[in-house]
Scaffold this active site. Structure first.
Site, PDB file in Angstrom:
ATOM      1  N   ASP A  11       0.881  -1.166   0.000  1.00 40.80           N
ATOM      2  CA  ASP A  11       0.000   0.000   0.000  1.00 40.80           C
ATOM      3  C   ASP A  11       0.926   1.226   0.000  1.00 40.80           C
ATOM      4  OD1 ASP A  11      -1.494   2.190   0.821  1.00 40.80           O
ATOM      5  OD2 ASP A  11      -2.571   1.095   2.383  1.00 40.80           O
ATOM      6  N   ILE A  12       0.807   2.077  -0.979  1.00 44.41           N
ATOM      7  CA  ILE A  12       1.769   3.185  -1.139  1.00 44.41           C
ATOM      8  C   ILE A  12       1.722   4.167   0.033  1.00 44.41           C
ATOM      9  CG2 ILE A  12       0.356   4.851  -2.459  1.00 44.41           C
ATOM     10  CD1 ILE A  12       2.849   5.069  -4.376  1.00 44.41           C
ATOM     11  N   ASN A  25      -7.063  12.938 -10.323  1.00 45.27           N
ATOM     12  CA  ASN A  25      -7.866  13.322 -11.494  1.00 45.27           C
ATOM     13  C   ASN A  25      -7.737  14.841 -11.660  1.00 45.27           C
ATOM     14  OD1 ASN A  25     -10.078  14.699 -10.001  1.00 45.27           O
ATOM     15  ND2 ASN A  25     -10.417  12.626  -9.217  1.00 45.27           N
ATOM     16  N   GLY A  33      -9.786   4.579  -5.422  1.00 46.15           N
ATOM     17  CA  GLY A  33      -8.488   3.952  -5.668  1.00 46.15           C
ATOM     18  C   GLY A  33      -7.374   4.504  -4.790  1.00 46.15           C
ATOM     19  N   VAL A  34      -6.198   4.633  -5.367  1.00 43.79           N
ATOM     20  CA  VAL A  34      -5.032   5.078  -4.604  1.00 43.79           C
ATOM     21  C   VAL A  34      -5.210   6.537  -4.148  1.00 43.79           C
ATOM     22  CG1 VAL A  34      -3.637   5.759  -6.627  1.00 43.79           C
ATOM     23  CG2 VAL A  34      -2.511   4.992  -4.552  1.00 43.79           C
ATOM     24  N   ASP A  35      -5.906   7.332  -4.940  1.00 42.37           N
ATOM     25  CA  ASP A  35      -6.193   8.736  -4.605  1.00 42.37           C
ATOM     26  C   ASP A  35      -6.961   8.806  -3.279  1.00 42.37           C
ATOM     27  OD1 ASP A  35      -6.410  11.461  -4.917  1.00 42.37           O
ATOM     28  OD2 ASP A  35      -7.846  11.404  -6.568  1.00 42.37           O
ATOM     29  N   SER A 122      -3.061   4.908 -13.850  1.00 49.18           N
ATOM     30  CA  SER A 122      -4.081   4.652 -14.895  1.00 49.18           C
ATOM     31  C   SER A 122      -4.528   3.195 -15.031  1.00 49.18           C
ATOM     32  CB  SER A 122      -3.611   5.138 -16.284  1.00 49.18           C
ATOM     33  OG  SER A 122      -3.689   6.548 -16.374  1.00 49.18           O
ATOM     34  N   THR A 123      -3.926   2.264 -14.268  1.00 52.44           N
ATOM     35  CA  THR A 123      -4.273   0.848 -14.493  1.00 52.44           C
ATOM     36  C   THR A 123      -5.449   0.366 -13.641  1.00 52.44           C
ATOM     37  OG1 THR A 123      -2.763  -0.063 -12.822  1.00 52.44           O
ATOM     38  CG2 THR A 123      -1.864   0.321 -15.042  1.00 52.44           C
ATOM     39  N   GLY A 124      -6.070   1.278 -12.884  1.00 57.32           N
ATOM     40  CA  GLY A 124      -7.242   0.904 -12.097  1.00 57.32           C
ATOM     41  C   GLY A 124      -8.489   1.429 -12.780  1.00 57.32           C
TER      42      GLY A 124
HETATM   43  N1  AR6 Z   1      -1.435   1.771  -2.857  1.00 59.60           N
HETATM   44  C1  AR6 Z   1      -0.889   1.504  -4.060  1.00 59.60           C
HETATM   45  N2  AR6 Z   1      -1.607   1.269  -5.165  1.00 59.60           N
HETATM   46  C2  AR6 Z   1      -2.952   1.308  -5.036  1.00 59.60           C
HETATM   47  C3  AR6 Z   1      -3.620   1.601  -3.837  1.00 59.60           C
HETATM   48  C4  AR6 Z   1      -2.792   1.835  -2.698  1.00 59.60           C
HETATM   49  N3  AR6 Z   1      -3.308   2.116  -1.509  1.00 59.60           N
HETATM   50  N4  AR6 Z   1      -4.961   1.559  -4.063  1.00 59.60           N
HETATM   51  C5  AR6 Z   1      -5.130   1.261  -5.368  1.00 59.60           C
HETATM   52  N5  AR6 Z   1      -3.920   1.094  -5.956  1.00 59.60           N
HETATM   53  P1  AR6 Z   1      -6.545   3.869  -9.486  1.00 59.60           P
HETATM   54  P2  AR6 Z   1      -6.278   5.324 -12.038  1.00 59.60           P
HETATM   55  C6  AR6 Z   1      -3.583   0.766  -7.360  1.00 59.60           C
HETATM   56  O1  AR6 Z   1      -7.900   3.401  -9.846  1.00 59.60           O
HETATM   57  O2  AR6 Z   1      -6.544   4.089 -12.804  1.00 59.60           O
HETATM   58  C7  AR6 Z   1      -9.378   7.897  -8.736  1.00 59.60           C
HETATM   59  O3  AR6 Z   1     -10.740   8.003  -8.447  1.00 59.60           O
HETATM   60  C8  AR6 Z   1      -4.637   0.094  -8.198  1.00 59.60           C
HETATM   61  O4  AR6 Z   1      -4.679  -1.308  -7.925  1.00 59.60           O
HETATM   62  O5  AR6 Z   1      -6.281   4.317  -8.105  1.00 59.60           O
HETATM   63  O6  AR6 Z   1      -5.125   6.197 -12.433  1.00 59.60           O
HETATM   64  C9  AR6 Z   1      -8.784   9.220  -9.186  1.00 59.60           C
HETATM   65  O7  AR6 Z   1      -9.361  10.313  -8.499  1.00 59.60           O
HETATM   66  C10 AR6 Z   1      -4.112   0.376  -9.606  1.00 59.60           C
HETATM   67  O8  AR6 Z   1      -3.135  -0.582  -9.974  1.00 59.60           O
HETATM   68  O9  AR6 Z   1      -6.063   5.085 -10.454  1.00 59.60           O
HETATM   69  C11 AR6 Z   1      -9.122   9.241 -10.656  1.00 59.60           C
HETATM   70  O10 AR6 Z   1     -10.437   9.686 -10.883  1.00 59.60           O
HETATM   71  C12 AR6 Z   1      -3.419   1.727  -9.443  1.00 59.60           C
HETATM   72  O11 AR6 Z   1      -3.311   1.965  -8.049  1.00 59.60           O
HETATM   73  C13 AR6 Z   1      -8.994   7.794 -11.059  1.00 59.60           C
HETATM   74  O12 AR6 Z   1      -9.225   7.047  -9.868  1.00 59.60           O
HETATM   75  C14 AR6 Z   1      -4.170   2.877 -10.092  1.00 59.60           C
HETATM   76  O13 AR6 Z   1      -5.556   2.687  -9.870  1.00 59.60           O
HETATM   77  C15 AR6 Z   1      -7.609   7.464 -11.533  1.00 59.60           C
HETATM   78  O14 AR6 Z   1      -7.607   6.180 -12.070  1.00 59.60           O
END
Ligand code: AR6
Length: 178
Positions: A11-12, A25, A33-35, A122-124
């Site tokens: 977890d970052i 975003n 997600g990570v945000d 971007s991979t989520g």
């Molecule tokens: N630590 C590390 N990686 C994580 C964590 C964490 N705690 N949680 C999720 N990931 P995403 P995106 C991974 O969806 O695709 C948000 O709503 C996850 O498994 O977080 O760039 C923003 O506000 C995936 O591999 O980001 C934007 O609207 C990676 O982080 C949108 O999502 C990215 O997944 C951005 O989408």
């Protein structure tokens, strides 16, 4: 100086480096997600600084990056970058993803960071294919490190095992190729 490039599965929000990168975003106001995880764990100071940046420059365009405090997180800074949404214009999305990595690295160096941790941008929720995203991430980081020598450590922090396996394989291949 040789920079260590490594993949970890974690977890970052728990990573102790100078700067962690957030997959944000355009609004900079948080999300899932990570945000969501970064804002939840880092506390209100991060959001306050994001709001100030949004008020000043109207958010963060895709492929660009902005920097804030890391609040309560063990890191010093959060670099918020906005990755592209995967769509039919794949060439443009690939270019924008590379921009996200490059601009985050630039901002880290400009702020004196020596270590940086990236999520798999971007991979989520944004649906970018994981293998392609990893290839772009690694090649963009390596290209940057061939001209800028300040960073001691670049970490790819993978949350899911699919991404972790991809990064491990690609980084092992790079070592063999040396
Ligand atoms: N630590 C590390 N990686 C994580 C964590 C964490 N705690 N949680 C999720 N990931 P995403 P995106 C991974 O969806 O695709 C948000 O709503 C996850 O498994 O977080 O760039 C923003 O506000 C995936 O591999 O980001 C934007 O609207 C990676 O982080 C949108 O999502 C990215 O997944 C951005 O989408």
């Amino acid at each position: 100086m040789d920079t260590t490039i490594e993949a970890v599965q974690a977890d970052i929000t728990t990573i102790r480096v100078d700067a962690i990168v957030n997959a944000a975003n355009v609004s900079l106001l948080g999300g899932g997600g990570v945000d969501g995880a970064i804002h939840r764990a880092g506390g209100k100071d991060i959001l306050e600084q994001c709001i100030a940046i949004k008020d000043k420059q109207g958010g963060c365009p895709v492929g660009e990056a902005v920097i804030t405090t890391a609040g309560k997180l063990p890191a010093q800074y959060v670099i918020h970058t906005v990755g592209p949404i995967w769509n039919r214009n794949t060439t443009k999305a690939e270019r924008l993803l590379a921009n996200s990595y490059r601009n985050s690295l630039k901002l880290a160096v400009e702020n004196g960071a020596k270590s940086i941790a990236f999520p798999n941008i971007s991979t989520g929720i944004f649906g970018f294919p994981k293998m392609k995203a990893a290839e772009i991430a690694i090649s963009t980081v390596e290209e940057f490190l061939s001209t800028v020598f300040q960073l001691e450590m670049v970490l790819f922090v993978c949350f899911d095992s699919e991404n972790f396996n991809i990064y491990q394989r690609l980084l092992a291949r790079e070592l063999v190729g040396q």
